[in-house]
Structures are given as C-alpha cells and as structure tokens.
Design a protein around this motif. Sequence first.
Motif, PDB file in Angstrom:
ATOM      1  N   VAL A   2      12.436 -14.487   0.513  1.00 25.68           N
ATOM      2  CA  VAL A   2      11.564 -13.376   0.123  1.00 25.68           C
ATOM      3  C   VAL A   2      12.013 -12.141   0.881  1.00 25.68           C
ATOM      4  CG1 VAL A   2       9.209 -12.456   0.205  1.00 25.68           C
ATOM      5  CG2 VAL A   2       9.602 -14.824  -0.488  1.00 25.68           C
ATOM      6  N   TYR A   3      12.073 -11.021   0.178  1.00 33.43           N
ATOM      7  CA  TYR A   3      12.583  -9.774   0.732  1.00 33.43           C
ATOM      8  C   TYR A   3      11.602  -8.640   0.447  1.00 33.43           C
ATOM      9  CZ  TYR A   3      16.932 -12.393   1.030  1.00 33.43           C
ATOM     10  OH  TYR A   3      17.879 -13.344   1.333  1.00 33.43           O
ATOM     11  N   TYR A   4      11.743  -7.580   1.245  1.00 34.46           N
ATOM     12  CA  TYR A   4      10.918  -6.391   1.045  1.00 34.46           C
ATOM     13  C   TYR A   4      11.818  -5.227   0.646  1.00 34.46           C
ATOM     14  CZ  TYR A   4       7.746  -2.469   1.927  1.00 34.46           C
ATOM     15  OH  TYR A   4       6.975  -1.336   1.805  1.00 34.46           O
ATOM     16  N   ILE A  33      12.389 -11.079   4.776  1.00 33.12           N
ATOM     17  CA  ILE A  33      11.088 -11.427   5.350  1.00 33.12           C
ATOM     18  C   ILE A  33      11.011 -12.925   5.633  1.00 33.12           C
ATOM     19  CG2 ILE A  33       8.592 -11.397   5.015  1.00 33.12           C
ATOM     20  CD1 ILE A  33       9.835  -8.630   5.279  1.00 33.12           C
ATOM     21  N   LEU A  34      11.352 -13.733   4.659  1.00 37.78           N
ATOM     22  CA  LEU A  34      11.279 -15.194   4.789  1.00 37.78           C
ATOM     23  C   LEU A  34      12.560 -15.771   4.178  1.00 37.78           C
ATOM     24  CD1 LEU A  34       8.956 -16.940   5.961  1.00 37.78           C
ATOM     25  CD2 LEU A  34       8.275 -17.452   3.614  1.00 37.78           C
ATOM     26  N   ALA A  50      14.461 -21.776  -3.816  1.00 40.95           N
ATOM     27  CA  ALA A  50      13.882 -21.226  -5.045  1.00 40.95           C
ATOM     28  C   ALA A  50      12.495 -20.633  -4.794  1.00 40.95           C
ATOM     29  CB  ALA A  50      13.829 -22.274  -6.145  1.00 40.95           C
ATOM     30  N   ALA A  51      12.448 -19.568  -3.983  1.00 44.99           N
ATOM     31  CA  ALA A  51      11.191 -18.836  -3.793  1.00 44.99           C
ATOM     32  C   ALA A  51      10.697 -18.361  -5.148  1.00 44.99           C
ATOM     33  CB  ALA A  51      11.416 -17.650  -2.861  1.00 44.99           C
ATOM     34  N   ASN A  52       9.388 -18.470  -5.387  1.00 43.61           N
ATOM     35  CA  ASN A  52       8.879 -18.199  -6.734  1.00 43.61           C
ATOM     36  C   ASN A  52       7.760 -17.166  -6.723  1.00 43.61           C
ATOM     37  OD1 ASN A  52       7.923 -18.387  -9.397  1.00 43.61           O
ATOM     38  ND2 ASN A  52       8.582 -20.494  -9.576  1.00 43.61           N
ATOM     39  N   GLY A  53       6.511 -17.591  -6.482  1.00 44.04           N
ATOM     40  CA  GLY A  53       5.394 -16.662  -6.520  1.00 44.04           C
ATOM     41  C   GLY A  53       5.220 -15.910  -5.213  1.00 44.04           C
ATOM     42  N   VAL A  54       4.770 -14.657  -5.305  1.00 40.98           N
ATOM     43  CA  VAL A  54       4.438 -13.860  -4.121  1.00 40.98           C
ATOM     44  C   VAL A  54       3.120 -13.139  -4.381  1.00 40.98           C
ATOM     45  CG1 VAL A  54       6.772 -13.518  -3.223  1.00 40.98           C
ATOM     46  CG2 VAL A  54       5.897 -11.970  -4.980  1.00 40.98           C
ATOM     47  N   ALA A  55       2.300 -13.030  -3.334  1.00 45.13           N
ATOM     48  CA  ALA A  55       1.026 -12.320  -3.440  1.00 45.13           C
ATOM     49  C   ALA A  55       0.641 -11.799  -2.065  1.00 45.13           C
ATOM     50  CB  ALA A  55      -0.073 -13.235  -3.986  1.00 45.13           C
ATOM     51  N   SER A  85       0.803  -1.232   0.000  1.00 50.63           N
ATOM     52  CA  SER A  85       0.000   0.000   0.000  1.00 50.63           C
ATOM     53  C   SER A  85       0.830   1.274   0.000  1.00 50.63           C
ATOM     54  CB  SER A  85      -0.938   0.003   1.212  1.00 50.63           C
ATOM     55  OG  SER A  85      -0.195  -0.038   2.422  1.00 50.63           O
ATOM     56  N   VAL A  86       2.122   1.190   0.349  1.00 52.94           N
ATOM     57  CA  VAL A  86       2.944   2.403   0.416  1.00 52.94           C
ATOM     58  C   VAL A  86       3.923   2.500  -0.745  1.00 52.94           C
ATOM     59  CG1 VAL A  86       2.725   2.545   2.919  1.00 52.94           C
ATOM     60  CG2 VAL A  86       4.683   1.327   1.919  1.00 52.94           C
ATOM     61  N   GLY A  87       3.849   1.569  -1.682  1.00 49.82           N
ATOM     62  CA  GLY A  87       4.716   1.634  -2.851  1.00 49.82           C
ATOM     63  C   GLY A  87       5.993   0.834  -2.740  1.00 49.82           C
ATOM     64  N   GLY A  88       6.192   0.117  -1.617  1.00 53.88           N
ATOM     65  CA  GLY A  88       7.282  -0.845  -1.547  1.00 53.88           C
ATOM     66  C   GLY A  88       6.839  -2.143  -2.189  1.00 53.88           C
ATOM     67  N   PHE A  89       7.771  -3.085  -2.331  1.00 49.25           N
ATOM     68  CA  PHE A  89       7.370  -4.358  -2.932  1.00 49.25           C
ATOM     69  C   PHE A  89       8.113  -5.521  -2.297  1.00 49.25           C
ATOM     70  CE2 PHE A  89      10.787  -2.702  -5.648  1.00 49.25           C
ATOM     71  CZ  PHE A  89      11.640  -3.798  -5.801  1.00 49.25           C
ATOM     72  N   TYR A  90       7.426  -6.659  -2.272  1.00 54.44           N
ATOM     73  CA  TYR A  90       8.012  -7.926  -1.866  1.00 54.44           C
ATOM     74  C   TYR A  90       8.487  -8.640  -3.133  1.00 54.44           C
ATOM     75  CZ  TYR A  90       5.622  -6.999   2.516  1.00 54.44           C
ATOM     76  OH  TYR A  90       5.202  -6.414   3.689  1.00 54.44           O
TER      77      TYR A  90
END
Length: 334
Positions: free
Chosen positions: A176-178, A188-189, A194-199, A156-161
Amino acid sequence: MRVAAAALFLILSGVAHAQQGNTTLAYDAANRGPVPIPPSEIGLQTVTAEPWLSLAGQRLFLEGAVFDKANDLLFVDMFSGRVLKVDPSKSVSTVVERNTIVPTGLAVHRDGRLFLAGVGNMRSGSVVAFRADGRGRAEIIPPGAGYVPDDLVFDSVGGFYFADFKGTSTQSTGGVYYASPDGRISPILPNLSAANGVALSPDGKTLWVTEYARNVLHRVTLADATTVAPVGTAIAYHFTGPSPDGLRVDADGNVYAAMFHQGRILVFNRNGLPIGQILIPGRDEGRFLLTTSLAFKPGTNEIYIVATDGEGSAGATIFRASGFAKAAIPFSHR
C-alpha cells in the motif's frame, strides 16, 4: 501435572465417545452449500440484503461502488472499463466510456473528478482521472511506474492511498502506497501479497487494508499521511475461505469487508473485531458470489453492494441492506 493429565483424559474420552457414535459424515443445512459460514462466524448478527437493481443480460463485472456529490451511485465495469451511474430513479447511464484501464477501484476527488485504479495487464496498471462528466482523461500514476493499483481512498488533503495488487500467497511483492497531492509516492505497508481493499477511519488516523492472497485484514495507525505510528501495524483478522476484497467504513468507524467468492459482507468494529455480516440472497446455491465492493448512501445507513453471478446466467445485481451506523462523510465530500 494432575490437572493437565485429567484434561487430556477428558479430551481423549470425548474423541472416543464421538468415534463410537455416528461414524458417517453427512451434509446438512449448514454445510451443504458451496459457501458455508465458518463456525467462528456463524453466531454473528446476520441480515440478508435485498435485490435493488438487476443488470441481467449484460456481460459485466462490477467493482468500485461509490456515491458522488449528487448522491448518484457510481461503479465500474472491469470488463469494459466503463464507469456507470445509477440515479435515484434507477436509470443507468455511462459516465466514462469503454477503455483499456481494467478498473477495479473508483474514488471521487474533492473537485469532483473521478479517479480510477486500473490493474491493466496485471503487471503494470495505472491510476487515471476523468472530469465528473467523463471527459478530460489524465494519467495520475502511469503504467510505467510499475504498480498494479486495485483500489484507492482519498485523505483530508487530497492525497490518496492505493493498493498495489502484485504478489501471490508465497511472493509478497505488493503493498500500500500514498500518493501526495504533488505526485510523490511513499510506501506505507510494503511486502504484501496482493493488497486489495483500502479504507480510512472517519478521523483519518487509521488505515484499513485487505491482503487478498493471504486472507488478512490489516489495521494501521498513522502518525501522519506517510508515517506509520510506532507499534502502529497489526493483523486484526484472519479470514476463512476466499477472499477479502473492497472495504468501506461507517460513521462509527465500523469496517465492512466484501468477501469475494463468498457472497457476503463481514463487518468489524473500530478495533477489528467481527460484529456482523450481510448475506447476498442465492449464495447457498452459488449465485452472486463475486461480491467485490459496497457503498454507503450519504446521510443514511443504506448500503449498496455490487455483485456478479460469475458463471451463472443472472449477470450482475446491486443489492441493498442497512448497516450499523450512517455513512462516514468521505474526505472528498467535506
């Protein structure tokens, strides 16, 4: 003790009975194809997608399906690096020209810029932004940062995972990173294979992640953008067969996972319990099994799925189906 002994007797009796019956395994309609539905999922509510747009005759590998603010469908071709756009009349155009990013993920920033996650040479990748017209390239995360970005989602603030696609089934070197709007990157995790999809859930409080090499779906409760809530992580689901890829959510918080090499989409409710699946036509004959990503058309429950025929001759196709609920409004569109 007697109950346990009786149960064991019944189990052994059943095995003996099976051995005394038919002694030959045989293919049938449920297991003859290359990608049979696992027994634990065969009873799920099931629909079959319909072909919407064929891109046959081209060497393409489609990924990263999203809709922009004009309701045009965008996706990337990993082979050429291009971002392609399909308007409502099904006219296809190139937004971002050929490049060496090797993109697998695409997200639209609130200001209209296109952010591409690229795996590069699979040792060092990047996140690169372009203006909505495909010009003005800017590196957001450079190759020298040491990540292999595969997918990304804005908050919501324009950052991304973003998912770091490093690692194997026995070496958990990805995660997974922010990336905050000011450029800081926070883990973050970590320690994923091989982290793949994020939502993100519609309220932005739950992060969903697929771990490609270990075949699992993670559910992460966030205290804030960079902090996991106490007792906030769980493996919600263990997949059978290859392999979870891109993720999307609908307005009810349901999670849709593209199953790479299976030609289908698995659907989970907001708690990570499987509730449905979407099959790609031709999958039983080994066609269009490289299902990587999907996108909800804004304001509708229409789902557009990108799939490639792999070693087949049909190139790539966009398929259409309907989900349980309407599209969640991306934070970048609010």
